[in-house]
Design an enzyme around this catalytic site. Sequence first.
Site, PDB file in Angstrom:
ATOM      1  N   GLY A 138      -4.614  -4.293  -3.817  1.00 20.73           N
ATOM      2  CA  GLY A 138      -5.614  -3.250  -4.080  1.00 20.73           C
ATOM      3  C   GLY A 138      -4.830  -2.008  -4.463  1.00 20.73           C
ATOM      4  O   GLY A 138      -4.193  -1.396  -3.610  1.00 20.73           O
ATOM      5  N   HIS A 139      -4.802  -1.680  -5.731  1.00 20.93           N
ATOM      6  CA  HIS A 139      -3.986  -0.565  -6.226  1.00 20.93           C
ATOM      7  C   HIS A 139      -4.906   0.579  -6.651  1.00 20.93           C
ATOM      8  O   HIS A 139      -5.727   0.420  -7.558  1.00 20.93           O
ATOM      9  CB  HIS A 139      -3.108  -1.026  -7.396  1.00 20.93           C
ATOM     10  CG  HIS A 139      -2.075  -2.032  -6.978  1.00 20.93           C
ATOM     11  ND1 HIS A 139      -1.151  -2.574  -7.830  1.00 20.93           N
ATOM     12  CD2 HIS A 139      -1.814  -2.589  -5.769  1.00 20.93           C
ATOM     13  CE1 HIS A 139      -0.362  -3.417  -7.162  1.00 20.93           C
ATOM     14  NE2 HIS A 139      -0.765  -3.447  -5.909  1.00 20.93           N
ATOM     15  N   ASP A 189       0.813  -1.231   0.000  1.00 16.84           N
ATOM     16  CA  ASP A 189       0.000   0.000   0.000  1.00 16.84           C
ATOM     17  C   ASP A 189       0.840   1.273   0.000  1.00 16.84           C
ATOM     18  O   ASP A 189       0.428   2.304   0.532  1.00 16.84           O
ATOM     19  CB  ASP A 189      -0.960   0.010   1.209  1.00 16.84           C
ATOM     20  CG  ASP A 189      -1.844  -1.214   1.226  1.00 16.84           C
ATOM     21  OD1 ASP A 189      -2.157  -1.707   0.133  1.00 16.84           O
ATOM     22  OD2 ASP A 189      -2.210  -1.673   2.316  1.00 16.84           O
ATOM     23  N   GLN A 228       1.905  -6.123  -3.203  1.00 10.09           N
ATOM     24  CA  GLN A 228       2.349  -6.246  -1.806  1.00 10.09           C
ATOM     25  C   GLN A 228       3.619  -5.407  -1.609  1.00 10.09           C
ATOM     26  O   GLN A 228       3.774  -4.399  -2.249  1.00 10.09           O
ATOM     27  CB  GLN A 228       2.561  -7.714  -1.391  1.00 10.09           C
ATOM     28  CG  GLN A 228       1.265  -8.506  -1.279  1.00 10.09           C
ATOM     29  CD  GLN A 228       0.690  -8.940  -2.599  1.00 10.09           C
ATOM     30  OE1 GLN A 228       1.330  -9.615  -3.370  1.00 10.09           O
ATOM     31  NE2 GLN A 228      -0.543  -8.557  -2.872  1.00 10.09           N
ATOM     32  N   LYS A 252       1.755   2.161  -5.100  1.00 11.00           N
ATOM     33  CA  LYS A 252       2.283   1.592  -6.353  1.00 11.00           C
ATOM     34  C   LYS A 252       1.353   1.891  -7.531  1.00 11.00           C
ATOM     35  O   LYS A 252       1.793   2.284  -8.610  1.00 11.00           O
ATOM     36  CB  LYS A 252       2.458   0.066  -6.210  1.00 11.00           C
ATOM     37  CG  LYS A 252       3.448  -0.330  -5.123  1.00 11.00           C
ATOM     38  CD  LYS A 252       3.512  -1.840  -4.925  1.00 11.00           C
ATOM     39  CE  LYS A 252       2.288  -2.441  -4.314  1.00 11.00           C
ATOM     40  NZ  LYS A 252       2.016  -2.065  -2.922  1.00 11.00           N
TER      41      LYS A 252
HETATM   42  P1  GDP Z   1      -0.808   0.325  -3.512  1.00 13.26           P
HETATM   43  O1  GDP Z   1      -1.381  -0.963  -3.038  1.00 13.26           O
HETATM   44  O2  GDP Z   1       0.664   0.421  -3.274  1.00 13.26           O
HETATM   45  O3  GDP Z   1      -1.172   0.654  -4.931  1.00 13.26           O
HETATM   46  O4  GDP Z   1      -1.452   1.465  -2.579  1.00 13.26           O
HETATM   47  P2  GDP Z   1      -3.010   1.579  -2.163  1.00 13.26           P
HETATM   48  O5  GDP Z   1      -3.772   2.066  -3.311  1.00 13.26           O
HETATM   49  O6  GDP Z   1      -3.463   0.344  -1.495  1.00 13.26           O
HETATM   50  O7  GDP Z   1      -2.898   2.645  -0.998  1.00 13.26           O
HETATM   51  C1  GDP Z   1      -2.346   3.901  -1.203  1.00 13.26           C
HETATM   52  C2  GDP Z   1      -3.413   4.941  -0.826  1.00 13.26           C
HETATM   53  O8  GDP Z   1      -2.811   6.199  -0.725  1.00 13.26           O
HETATM   54  C3  GDP Z   1      -4.498   5.092  -1.885  1.00 13.26           C
HETATM   55  O9  GDP Z   1      -5.675   5.488  -1.263  1.00 13.26           O
HETATM   56  C4  GDP Z   1      -3.939   6.210  -2.762  1.00 13.26           C
HETATM   57  O10 GDP Z   1      -4.980   6.907  -3.465  1.00 13.26           O
HETATM   58  C5  GDP Z   1      -3.297   7.078  -1.732  1.00 13.26           C
HETATM   59  N1  GDP Z   1      -2.107   7.824  -2.162  1.00 13.26           N
HETATM   60  C6  GDP Z   1      -1.119   7.486  -3.037  1.00 13.26           C
HETATM   61  N2  GDP Z   1      -0.133   8.415  -3.023  1.00 13.26           N
HETATM   62  C7  GDP Z   1      -0.502   9.354  -2.135  1.00 13.26           C
HETATM   63  C8  GDP Z   1       0.113  10.556  -1.656  1.00 13.26           C
HETATM   64  O11 GDP Z   1       1.210  10.928  -2.025  1.00 13.26           O
HETATM   65  N3  GDP Z   1      -0.569  11.263  -0.700  1.00 13.26           N
HETATM   66  C9  GDP Z   1      -1.798  10.872  -0.226  1.00 13.26           C
HETATM   67  N4  GDP Z   1      -2.387  11.603   0.686  1.00 13.26           N
HETATM   68  N5  GDP Z   1      -2.396   9.755  -0.660  1.00 13.26           N
HETATM   69  C10 GDP Z   1      -1.753   8.989  -1.590  1.00 13.26           C
HETATM   70  P1  IMO Z   2      -0.959  -4.223  -2.246  1.00 15.61           P
HETATM   71  O1  IMO Z   2      -0.502  -4.769  -3.582  1.00 15.61           O
HETATM   72  C1  IMO Z   2      -1.016  -4.653   2.089  1.00 15.61           C
HETATM   73  C2  IMO Z   2      -1.129  -8.728   3.662  1.00 15.61           C
HETATM   74  C3  IMO Z   2      -2.388  -9.181   4.346  1.00 15.61           C
HETATM   75  C4  IMO Z   2      -1.816 -10.184   5.330  1.00 15.61           C
HETATM   76  C5  IMO Z   2      -0.690 -10.836   4.533  1.00 15.61           C
HETATM   77  C6  IMO Z   2      -1.084 -12.130   3.850  1.00 15.61           C
HETATM   78  O2  IMO Z   2      -2.257  -3.515  -2.300  1.00 15.61           O
HETATM   79  O3  IMO Z   2       0.147  -3.448  -1.599  1.00 15.61           O
HETATM   80  P2  IMO Z   2      -2.614 -12.839   1.801  1.00 15.61           P
HETATM   81  O4  IMO Z   2      -3.973 -12.377   1.388  1.00 15.61           O
HETATM   82  O5  IMO Z   2      -1.555 -12.589   0.798  1.00 15.61           O
HETATM   83  O6  IMO Z   2      -2.644 -14.244   2.301  1.00 15.61           O
HETATM   84  O7  IMO Z   2      -2.263 -11.932   3.105  1.00 15.61           O
HETATM   85  O8  IMO Z   2      -0.324  -9.887   3.553  1.00 15.61           O
HETATM   86  N1  IMO Z   2      -1.331  -8.216   2.295  1.00 15.61           N
HETATM   87  C7  IMO Z   2      -1.254  -6.925   1.969  1.00 15.61           C
HETATM   88  N2  IMO Z   2      -1.055  -5.837   2.734  1.00 15.61           N
HETATM   89  N3  IMO Z   2      -1.116  -4.528   0.747  1.00 15.61           N
HETATM   90  C8  IMO Z   2      -1.276  -5.619  -0.050  1.00 15.61           C
HETATM   91  O9  IMO Z   2      -1.244  -5.546  -1.383  1.00 15.61           O
HETATM   92  C9  IMO Z   2      -1.397  -6.881   0.561  1.00 15.61           C
HETATM   93  N4  IMO Z   2      -1.585  -8.141   0.107  1.00 15.61           N
HETATM   94  C10 IMO Z   2      -1.533  -8.937   1.165  1.00 15.61           C
HETATM   95  O10 IMO Z   2      -3.036  -8.113   4.984  1.00 15.61           O
HETATM   96  O11 IMO Z   2      -1.234  -9.510   6.410  1.00 15.61           O
HETATM   97 MG    MG Z   3      -2.916  -1.657  -1.775  1.00 16.93          MG
END
Ligand code: GDP
Ligand code: IMO
Ligand code: MG
Length: 426
Positions: A40-41, A13, A223, A16
Amino acid sequence: MPVDVLLGLQWGDEGKGKVVDVFTPHYDIVARFQGGPNAGHTIVFNGRKYVLHLIPSGIFHPNTACIIGNGVVLDPITLKKEIENLEASGEQIRDRIYISRRTHLILPTHKLLDQASEQSKEDKKIGSTLRGIGPTYMDKTGRNGLRVGDLLSENFEQKHQQLIDKHKKLLDDYYGFEYDLEASAAEFAEAVEFLKSLNLINSEYYLNNALKEGKKILAEGAQGTLLDIEFGSYPFVTSSNTTTSGACTGLGVPPSSIGKVFGIFKAYCTRVGSGPFPTELNDDIGERIRQEGSEFGATTGRPRRCGWIDLPLLKYAIQLNGVTDLIMTKADVLSIMDEIKICSAYLTEEGETQEVPFSYSENVEPIYDTFPGWKKDITKARSKKDLPAELISYIELLESYLEVPVTFVSVGPDREQILETEPMAV
Ligand code: GDP
Ligand code: IMO
Ligand code: MG
C-alpha cells in the site's frame, strides 16, 4: 544508464510511494519488481491522497512509463479496480502501464488458501494481508502457476480449471474452512478480460532496450528488507525477495546495471502483522507515535506496531542491499518527543553485539542511547538550514553509525515536504 533502486530498509511502510513519486520526474521508467497487492503505497499532492497497491508510484507523471515486472504477483481484480478508480478521478493512466507476460496471477483461490492457512495457524499467525501472496509464490516456485502470458494461450481455461481443482483439494484439507467460489468467479473473468486489453509485454526486453537507449529506470521496492524471504524475520516475512537482488530477478536486468540504491527508513520503526520487533514500545510512547504518525496500515487499516529506531537492523539492511544513499522519513512525527532513543547494539547471552541474531529477538535486549528531542515543527523545512540542531545531530549520528549519507529527509506526507541534505543529482 543504470537502473536505480529504491527500497525499504525496515518492515515496510517507510514512505516508498511518496519518495518514488518525488523522484519520478528524473526517470523515464518506474518498475515494480516484487510483491503484489499486499503493498500500500501512499502519495499525497494537491490536497489529495492516493493509495496504490499494484500500480507503480510513478504513475502520476505523464512522461513516465510504469512497469509491473515479472517478479510481481498480480491480482487482476485489484488491478482493474485500481485503474478504474484512478481514471474515474481524472487520471488517464492505462496507456502508460506495461505488464510483463511472465508476471504470475493471483486467483481468488489463492486468497482463500491464504485465509485458510492463516486461520489454521491459530496463535502463530503471520498477520498476512490475505491478498494471496504466499500461495501464489508457492505455485510459482512449485511450477504450477499461471502467468499473464498464459491468458493469451488457447488452453488457458483448461490450465485455469486444473489449478482451481488443485486448490479446492487443498482447501478441503483445512478442517472447517468454508468458502464460496462462485462469489468471485464472474468478477475474476471480467477482470481477466480487462487485463488482456492492457499493454502485455516482454518487459525484460523492454527494460534492457531502454537501458541501451540511455533511458533512466527506477525500480520501486515493496515491503521492506526485514520482510525479505531470505533475510527477514522468518517465518514472519513476505514471500518475495525485497532486496536489491530482487530487482534483478524481478525485472530481468543484470546486476551490473544497478546504479544507486536508495534505502528508505523511518526516523523510528514500525511493523504491521506478527513477528519479532526488538525495539517495540508497548506503552504510551508507542501509542503517541502511532497517533502522531497515523500509523495504520495503508492496505488493511490495521494499527502498526511502533518502536524506536534499530541501528543494527538498519545496518544489516544496508549491507544486504548495497545502499548508496539513505532517505529518512517521518522525522516530523518525533517532534512531539522530549527525548529520543536509538538502539545501537543488543545485549545477548554471549554479551554485547551489533549483529542481528538468527531469530531477530530471542534473548535479545536492545541497548539504547538517549538524545534530546528537537521539539519544533519541521513540516515546513525545505533545506538543511531549516532543520533544528538536535535533528542535524541525530542525522549525523545515524550517518556515522551506518556509514552511508542521508541525502533526503522527508518532513510530511505531501510531495512538497522533502528536502535534500547533500547535493546529489538524482
Ligand atoms: P510505503 O508502503 O513505503 O509507500 O508507505 P505507506 O504509504 O504505507 O506509509 C507511509 C505513510 O506515511 C503514508 O501515510 C504517507 O503518506 C506518510 N508519510 C510519508 N512520508 C512522511 C513523512 O515524512 N512524514 C509524515 N508525517 N508522513 C509521511
Ligand atoms: P508496503 O509495500 C508493511 C506484512 C504483513 C505480514 C507479512 C506477510 O506497503 O511497505 P503477506 O500479505 O505478504 O503474506 O504478509 O508482511 N506486509 C507488509 N507490511 N508494508 C507492506 O507493504 C507489507 N506487505 C506485507 O503485514 O506481517
Ligand atoms: Mg505501505
